[in-house]
Write an enzyme that holds these catalytic residues in place. Structure first.
Site, PDB file in Angstrom:
ATOM      1  N   ARG A  57       0.807  -1.286  -0.010  1.00 52.05           N
ATOM      2  CA  ARG A  57       0.044  -0.062  -0.005  1.00 52.05           C
ATOM      3  C   ARG A  57       0.952   1.273  -0.002  1.00 52.05           C
ATOM      4  O   ARG A  57       0.668   2.146  -0.671  1.00 52.05           O
ATOM      5  CB  ARG A  57      -0.894   0.133   1.123  1.00 52.05           C
ATOM      6  CG  ARG A  57      -2.113  -0.651   1.234  1.00 52.05           C
ATOM      7  CD  ARG A  57      -2.723  -1.375   2.446  1.00 52.05           C
ATOM      8  NE  ARG A  57      -1.700  -2.198   2.808  1.00 52.05           N
ATOM      9  CZ  ARG A  57      -1.844  -3.627   2.316  1.00 52.05           C
ATOM     10  NH1 ARG A  57      -2.942  -3.933   1.725  1.00 52.05           N
ATOM     11  NH2 ARG A  57      -0.957  -4.704   2.467  1.00 52.05           N
ATOM     12  N   THR A  58       1.797   1.346   0.850  1.00 52.24           N
ATOM     13  CA  THR A  58       2.560   2.675   1.081  1.00 52.24           C
ATOM     14  C   THR A  58       3.232   3.191  -0.178  1.00 52.24           C
ATOM     15  O   THR A  58       2.952   4.124  -0.675  1.00 52.24           O
ATOM     16  CB  THR A  58       3.418   2.656   2.148  1.00 52.24           C
ATOM     17  OG1 THR A  58       2.517   2.178   3.523  1.00 52.24           O
ATOM     18  CG2 THR A  58       3.925   3.992   2.744  1.00 52.24           C
ATOM     19  N   LYS A  87      26.203  -3.820   0.528  1.00 50.90           N
ATOM     20  CA  LYS A  87      27.595  -3.733   0.456  1.00 50.90           C
ATOM     21  C   LYS A  87      27.978  -3.046   1.453  1.00 50.90           C
ATOM     22  O   LYS A  87      29.219  -2.777   1.890  1.00 50.90           O
ATOM     23  CB  LYS A  87      28.325  -3.041  -0.817  1.00 50.90           C
ATOM     24  CG  LYS A  87      27.827  -3.532  -2.156  1.00 50.90           C
ATOM     25  CD  LYS A  87      28.280  -2.734  -3.254  1.00 50.90           C
ATOM     26  CE  LYS A  87      27.329  -2.823  -4.246  1.00 50.90           C
ATOM     27  NZ  LYS A  87      27.487  -1.968  -5.382  1.00 50.90           N
ATOM     28  N   ARG A 109      11.203   3.948   3.971  1.00 49.00           N
ATOM     29  CA  ARG A 109      10.754   2.896   4.661  1.00 49.00           C
ATOM     30  C   ARG A 109      11.968   1.948   4.950  1.00 49.00           C
ATOM     31  O   ARG A 109      12.675   1.578   4.417  1.00 49.00           O
ATOM     32  CB  ARG A 109       9.702   1.881   4.105  1.00 49.00           C
ATOM     33  CG  ARG A 109       9.372   0.522   5.164  1.00 49.00           C
ATOM     34  CD  ARG A 109       8.316  -0.136   4.793  1.00 49.00           C
ATOM     35  NE  ARG A 109       7.088   0.786   4.969  1.00 49.00           N
ATOM     36  CZ  ARG A 109       5.705  -0.027   4.846  1.00 49.00           C
ATOM     37  NH1 ARG A 109       5.657  -1.240   4.640  1.00 49.00           N
ATOM     38  NH2 ARG A 109       4.767   0.699   5.056  1.00 49.00           N
ATOM     39  N   HIS A 143       4.725   5.469  11.679  1.00 45.48           N
ATOM     40  CA  HIS A 143       4.110   5.578  10.296  1.00 45.48           C
ATOM     41  C   HIS A 143       3.211   6.647  10.197  1.00 45.48           C
ATOM     42  O   HIS A 143       1.872   6.565  10.058  1.00 45.48           O
ATOM     43  CB  HIS A 143       3.536   4.230  10.014  1.00 45.48           C
ATOM     44  CG  HIS A 143       3.232   3.701   8.731  1.00 45.48           C
ATOM     45  ND1 HIS A 143       3.422   4.655   7.416  1.00 45.48           N
ATOM     46  CD2 HIS A 143       2.737   2.550   8.009  1.00 45.48           C
ATOM     47  CE1 HIS A 143       3.136   4.101   6.528  1.00 45.48           C
ATOM     48  NE2 HIS A 143       2.873   2.602   6.475  1.00 45.48           N
TER      49      HIS A 143
HETATM   50  N1   CP Z   1      -0.418  -0.152   5.860  1.00 49.60           N
HETATM   51  C1   CP Z   1       0.765  -0.389   5.466  1.00 49.60           C
HETATM   52  O1   CP Z   1       1.786   0.197   5.610  1.00 49.60           O
HETATM   53  O2   CP Z   1       0.750  -1.404   4.349  1.00 49.60           O
HETATM   54  P1   CP Z   1       2.107  -1.829   3.358  1.00 49.60           P
HETATM   55  O3   CP Z   1       3.183  -2.410   4.566  1.00 49.60           O
HETATM   56  O4   CP Z   1       1.600  -2.721   2.446  1.00 49.60           O
HETATM   57  O5   CP Z   1       2.529  -0.448   2.843  1.00 49.60           O
END
Ligand code: CP
Length: 323
Positions: A57-58, A87, A109, A143
């Site tokens: 999703r993100t 590396k 991320r 998040h």
């Molecule tokens: N909710 C969420 O962060 O989903 P993903 O890990 O698929 O990005």
């Protein structure tokens, strides 16, 4: 706001502004099938999505949001394996390089808590004045853009039901020890004085730092270890999966069958409540719940596109809907 690293950066006024903007974007995409007011706004800007952990999703919604606004996108998926991190390159060096190439937005991320703050500090230290860092999840930390889409969903759904956002009762359940979305959401719910009920086995309880923060701000909350104590009174049920990939060996095999929402639990949930989940869902919400009108989690995921478009516009102080 140059970098987006944690939920505490947002106040009520900013959030309401973003929700109105996201709702305009939503209406434009759904009702008017998009239009040139949106699709050319960020032409010339480049987004780099840099993901060291898996995502559906993100990453996809950020990239879709960028494309919908005219940005170009480059991506490093599975960066742990396919970037020079494999590396031994540090995150700071990687950010310095990508920022140096002229990335306007780096959506990051990372498995390490605090990684986005480190990336933002690198931009400041290295004079990367035009590069924005957006935290797309940092380990067990936060998040924040998920929390924005979560609260945007609550705002939309409660508005449809004629229920105020102030003072809602929100049951937050599942693995609260390792879940970053619940941490980021708690900071935002606080701004509307939501009453929070944290439902989990004691081993997966919400962190002391969040409880202290809520206490310091006079927010009512309690912890429960069974669903019956929480589901019947909640306006919003926010359920999460066991983050087994973050658990030590002593927890990984834990049985969470008592924390599943299925057809039986639907009978004790309010008719005007909503059931949310950041997804991915594993088995903590039965598929049989999906077609119940209270199941909002797929609507919630789609809202991620609208709020992320609003966020990108807001990084550049753009609002095509302003009078
Ligand atoms: N909710 C969420 O962060 O989903 P993903 O890990 O698929 O990005």
């Amino acid at each position: 706001m140059r970098h987006i690293v944690e939920s505490q950066q947002f106040n009520r006024e900013r959030l309401l502004y973003l929700f109105e903007l996201a709702n305009e974007v939503r209406t434009t995409l759904i009702i008017r099938n998009g239009d040139r007011r949106l699709s050319e706004l960020l032409i010339g800007k480049v987004m780099c999505t840099l993901f060291y952990e898996p995502s559906t999703r993100t990453r996809v919604s950020f990239e879709m949001a960028a494309h919908r606004l005219g940005m170009r996108v480059i991506t490093t998926e599975a960066a742990e394996q396919f970037s020079s991190a494999a590396k031994g390159e540090t995150l700071s060096d990687t950010i310095r390089i990508i920022g140096g190439y002229g990335a306007d937005v780096i959506v990051l991320r990372h498995k390490q808590e605090g990684a986005s703050k480190e990336a933002a500090a690198t931009c400041e230290r290295c004079g990367l004045k035009d590069t924005h860092i957006v935290n797309a999840g940092d380990g067990k930390g936060q998040h924040p853009t998920q929390a924005l889409l979560d609260l945007f969903t609550i705002w939309l759904e409660m508005r449809e039901r004629g229920i105020s956002l102030d003072g809602l009762t929100v049951a937050i359940g599942g693995d609260l020890k390792h879940g970053r979305t619940v941490r980021s959401l708690a900071y935002l719910l606080k701004l509307w004085k939501a009453k929070m009920i944290f439902v989990s086995p004691p081993e997966l309880a919400i962190g002391e730092d969040i409880k202290q923060h809520l206490t310091d701000h006079g927010i009512e909350f309690r912890e429960e270890t069974d669903l019956i104590s929480a589901l019947p009174v909640a306006n919003v049920i926010y359920w999460t999966r066991a983050q087994r990939e973050r658990m030590g060996a002593e927890l990984r095999g834990m049985n969470l069958d008592d924390f599943v929402i299925g057809p039986k639990e639907l009978d004790i949930i309010r008719r005007d409540a909503i059931i949310m989940h950041p997804l991915p869902r594993v088995d903590e919400i039965a598929a049989a719940v999906d077609e119940d009108p209270r199941a909002a989690y797929f609507r919630q995921a789609v809202n991620g596109l609208y709020i992320r478009m609003a966020l990108l516009l807001d990084l550049y102080r753009l609002n095509p809907f302003a009078p």
